[in-house]
Design a protein around this motif. Structure first.
Motif, PDB file in Angstrom:
ATOM      1  N   LEU A 193       0.873  -1.071  -0.031  1.00 45.63           N
ATOM      2  CA  LEU A 193       0.122   0.146  -0.058  1.00 45.63           C
ATOM      3  C   LEU A 193       0.825   1.371  -0.104  1.00 45.63           C
ATOM      4  CD1 LEU A 193      -2.799   1.215  -0.090  1.00 45.63           C
ATOM      5  CD2 LEU A 193      -2.963   0.862   2.439  1.00 45.63           C
ATOM      6  N   GLN A 194       1.867   1.315   0.775  1.00 46.04           N
ATOM      7  CA  GLN A 194       2.894   2.601   0.518  1.00 46.04           C
ATOM      8  C   GLN A 194       3.453   2.603  -0.781  1.00 46.04           C
ATOM      9  OE1 GLN A 194       6.095   2.647   3.759  1.00 46.04           O
ATOM     10  NE2 GLN A 194       4.928   0.946   4.942  1.00 46.04           N
ATOM     11  N   MET A 195       3.764   1.347  -1.540  1.00 48.96           N
ATOM     12  CA  MET A 195       4.197   1.534  -2.779  1.00 48.96           C
ATOM     13  C   MET A 195       3.380   2.035  -3.803  1.00 48.96           C
ATOM     14  SD  MET A 195       6.502   1.397  -5.063  1.00 48.96           S
ATOM     15  CE  MET A 195       7.801   0.549  -4.009  1.00 48.96           C
TER      16      MET A 195
ATOM     17  N   ILE B  11      -0.587  16.496 -20.216  1.00 41.56           N
ATOM     18  CA  ILE B  11       0.432  17.330 -20.201  1.00 41.56           C
ATOM     19  C   ILE B  11       1.723  16.455 -19.490  1.00 41.56           C
ATOM     20  CG2 ILE B  11      -0.411  19.407 -19.647  1.00 41.56           C
ATOM     21  CD1 ILE B  11      -0.616  18.984 -16.839  1.00 41.56           C
ATOM     22  N   SER B  12       1.559  15.177 -19.058  1.00 41.23           N
ATOM     23  CA  SER B  12       2.479  14.167 -18.718  1.00 41.23           C
ATOM     24  C   SER B  12       2.156  12.723 -18.776  1.00 41.23           C
ATOM     25  CB  SER B  12       3.267  14.567 -17.384  1.00 41.23           C
ATOM     26  OG  SER B  12       4.055  13.587 -17.023  1.00 41.23           O
ATOM     27  N   GLU B  13       3.154  12.110 -19.021  1.00 44.17           N
ATOM     28  CA  GLU B  13       2.975  10.293 -19.132  1.00 44.17           C
ATOM     29  C   GLU B  13       4.069   9.852 -18.425  1.00 44.17           C
ATOM     30  OE1 GLU B  13       2.917   8.790 -23.053  1.00 44.17           O
ATOM     31  OE2 GLU B  13       1.320   9.991 -23.710  1.00 44.17           O
ATOM     32  N   VAL B  14       3.530   8.534 -17.607  1.00 40.34           N
ATOM     33  CA  VAL B  14       4.540   7.586 -17.076  1.00 40.34           C
ATOM     34  C   VAL B  14       4.250   6.309 -17.434  1.00 40.34           C
ATOM     35  CG1 VAL B  14       5.018   6.687 -14.692  1.00 40.34           C
ATOM     36  CG2 VAL B  14       4.404   9.095 -14.994  1.00 40.34           C
ATOM     37  N   ASP B  15       5.570   5.714 -18.035  1.00 41.34           N
ATOM     38  CA  ASP B  15       5.258   4.362 -18.531  1.00 41.34           C
ATOM     39  C   ASP B  15       5.413   3.367 -17.360  1.00 41.34           C
ATOM     40  OD1 ASP B  15       6.353   1.818 -19.651  1.00 41.34           O
ATOM     41  OD2 ASP B  15       6.483   2.930 -21.464  1.00 41.34           O
ATOM     42  N   TYR B  16       4.444   2.571 -17.321  1.00 43.79           N
ATOM     43  CA  TYR B  16       4.477   1.546 -16.260  1.00 43.79           C
ATOM     44  C   TYR B  16       5.549   0.436 -16.291  1.00 43.79           C
ATOM     45  CZ  TYR B  16      -0.015   3.198 -14.515  1.00 43.79           C
ATOM     46  OH  TYR B  16      -1.271   4.063 -14.065  1.00 43.79           O
ATOM     47  N   GLU B  17       5.981   0.170 -17.618  1.00 48.57           N
ATOM     48  CA  GLU B  17       7.111  -0.592 -17.865  1.00 48.57           C
ATOM     49  C   GLU B  17       8.401  -0.349 -17.166  1.00 48.57           C
ATOM     50  OE1 GLU B  17       6.787  -3.867 -19.017  1.00 48.57           O
ATOM     51  OE2 GLU B  17       5.059  -4.083 -20.313  1.00 48.57           O
TER      52      GLU B  17
ATOM     53  N   GLU C  44      10.476   2.879 -11.909  1.00 46.84           N
ATOM     54  CA  GLU C  44      11.324   2.378 -10.980  1.00 46.84           C
ATOM     55  C   GLU C  44      11.186   3.215  -9.686  1.00 46.84           C
ATOM     56  OE1 GLU C  44      15.311   1.580 -11.528  1.00 46.84           O
ATOM     57  OE2 GLU C  44      15.179   0.629 -13.535  1.00 46.84           O
ATOM     58  N   LEU C  45      10.905   2.643  -8.703  1.00 43.36           N
ATOM     59  CA  LEU C  45      10.835   3.470  -7.482  1.00 43.36           C
ATOM     60  C   LEU C  45      11.546   2.327  -6.284  1.00 43.36           C
ATOM     61  CD1 LEU C  45       7.006   4.655  -6.997  1.00 43.36           C
ATOM     62  CD2 LEU C  45       9.238   6.109  -7.250  1.00 43.36           C
ATOM     63  N   ASP C  46      12.293   3.052  -5.410  1.00 42.34           N
ATOM     64  CA  ASP C  46      13.110   2.293  -4.351  1.00 42.34           C
ATOM     65  C   ASP C  46      14.258   1.121  -5.147  1.00 42.34           C
ATOM     66  OD1 ASP C  46      11.859   3.633  -2.573  1.00 42.34           O
ATOM     67  OD2 ASP C  46      10.248   2.316  -2.081  1.00 42.34           O
ATOM     68  N   GLY C  47      14.461   1.626  -6.108  1.00 42.86           N
ATOM     69  CA  GLY C  47      15.493   0.609  -6.836  1.00 42.86           C
ATOM     70  C   GLY C  47      14.732  -0.511  -7.418  1.00 42.86           C
ATOM     71  N   LYS C  48      13.429  -0.712  -7.777  1.00 43.34           N
ATOM     72  CA  LYS C  48      12.833  -1.820  -8.492  1.00 43.34           C
ATOM     73  C   LYS C  48      11.812  -1.370  -9.082  1.00 43.34           C
ATOM     74  CE  LYS C  48      10.193  -2.732  -4.139  1.00 43.34           C
ATOM     75  NZ  LYS C  48       9.922  -3.744  -3.217  1.00 43.34           N
ATOM     76  N   ARG C  49      11.365  -2.323 -10.054  1.00 38.17           N
ATOM     77  CA  ARG C  49      10.198  -2.057 -11.083  1.00 38.17           C
ATOM     78  C   ARG C  49       8.924  -2.818 -10.330  1.00 38.17           C
ATOM     79  NH1 ARG C  49      12.377  -2.341 -17.034  1.00 38.17           N
ATOM     80  NH2 ARG C  49      14.065  -0.426 -16.804  1.00 38.17           N
TER      81      ARG C  49
END
Length: 279
Positions: free
Chosen positions: A162-164, A245-251, A254-259
Motif C-alpha cells: 500500500l505504501q508503494m 501534460i505528462s505520461e508515466v510508462d509503467y513498464e 522504478e521506485l526504491d530501486g525496483k520495478r
C-alpha cells in the motif's frame, strides 16, 4: 431485445437475521431491475417480496432518473462501499502490485474523509430508490497543500504494498509542477471517480465531471487536473476536453530501486497520464 420468459419469484427474508444495510441494498437492486411488490408480515418479522422477473431484459433509464448533489455526512458508508465494490477491485496500479482490496481500502477511507469535504465533490443518485450510483471525489490544491495523497512520511502505518501504491501515485502527480504557473492559486484535483456498472450508458460519469467543473469555477479555481491511471479513464478525460501534460510508462517505472508493477496483469494499461483543463 427478445423476451424469452417471464416468471414470478417469492423471497422470504427474516429481518432479524440480516443487516439493515444488506436488506436495503437487496431491495434497491430488485426495485431497479424488476417489477416488485412488498408485503410486510409484522408478527413473524418476515418480509415477503413478490418479484416479477423477465429473463434477458435490462432496465431502461431516463436522464431525469438521476440527480447530482453534494456529499452529505450520512453518505460516508454508502460512498465507501460504492468505491470498494466498483473502483478498488478495478484500480489498475493496485492490480499491478497485487494489492488486496481490503488493504487498499485502509488508505482510501482515510482519504475519503478529506475528499468528501471538498465543495466540488458530487454524487449521482438514482431518484426512484435514492441509491448513490456514482461519485466524483475531489481535493482543492494550493501552493501550501499541493499533494492529493499526502506526504510520504505519513505512509508508514500502511503495508509495504500500500505504501508503494501511494508512492507511485505521488510520483505520477509530481511529474508536473502545476503551480509553476505563477497565476495559479487554486487548482482542483479530481481524486477518484466511479459509477455502478449497472447504470452504465447513462453519461453519468460525464455529468459528474461537468457538475464538478461548474462547482470548481464557483470556488475560484482556475484549473482542474487529475491522474488517469488506466485506459478507460484516459479515454473519458480526453473525450471531456482534458489535455495530456505528462505520461508515466509503467513498464519502465522504478521506485526504491525496483520495478514494482506486473504490467502483464493490468488489462492493457501500460501508462498513466496527467491531464488538465483550464476553466
Amino acid at each position: 431485445m427478445y423476451i424469452k420468459s417471464e416468471f414470478t419469484c417469492w423471497f422470504y427474508i427474516d429481518i432479524y437475521l440480516v443487516s439493515e444495510w444488506f436488506f436495503k441494498k437487496f431491495l434497491s437492486y430488485l426495485k431497479t431491475n424488476y417489477s416488485i411488490s412488498v408485503i410486510f408480515q409484522n408478527k413473524s418479522a418476515l418480509v415477503f417480496l413478490k418479484v416479477k422477473m423477465t429473463e434477458g431484459t435490462k432496465a431502461s433509464f431516463k436522464p431525469e432518473d438521476f440527480e447530482l448533489r453534494s456529499l452529505q455526512g450520512k453518505d460516508y458508508t454508502e460512498i465507501l462501499e460504492l468505491f470498494r465494490e466498483h473502483f478498488l477491485p478495478r484500480e489498475q496500479i493496485s492490480i499491478g502490485l497485487e494489492l488486496p482490496v481490503e488493504e487498499h481500502v485502509l488508505s482510501f477511507q482515510d482519504h475519503l474523509k478529506t475528499w468528501r469535504e471538498c465543495e466540488a465533490s458530487v454524487c449521482a443518485v438514482y431518484v426512484p430508490t435514492q441509491e448513490i450510483v456514482g461519485a466524483l471525489l475531489t481535493k482543492l490544491l494550493t501552493r501550501n497543500d499541493p499533494e492529493t495523497f499526502g506526504k510520504e512520511e505519513n505512509f508508514s502505518k500502511y503495508s509495504s504494498k500500500l505504501q508503494m501504491l501511494l508512492k507511485i501515485l505521488n510520483h505520477i502527480e509530481s511529474t508536473v509542477n502545476i503551480f509553476e504557473d505563477e497565476k495559479l492559486e487554486k487548482v482542483l484535483e479530481l481524486a477518484a471517480i466511479t459509477v455502478n456498472p449497472k447504470f452504465s450508458g447513462q453519461r453519468i460519469v460525464y455529468r459528474l465531471i461537468e457538475e464538478t467543473e461548474k462547482r470548481a469555477r464557483q470556488m475560484g479555481c482556475q484549473l482542474i487536473t487529475t491522474q488517469a491511471a488506466n485506459i478507460i479513464s484516459q479515454h473519458v478525460f480526453v473525450k471531456a476536453g482534458y489535455e495530456t501534460i505528462s505520461e508515466v510508462d509503467y513498464e519502465t517505472l522504478e521506485l526504491d530501486g525496483k520495478r514494482p508493477l506486473k504490467v502483464s496483469n493490468m488489462n492493457g494499461t501500460t501508462k498513466a497520464i496527467v491531464v488538465k483543463k483550464y476553466l
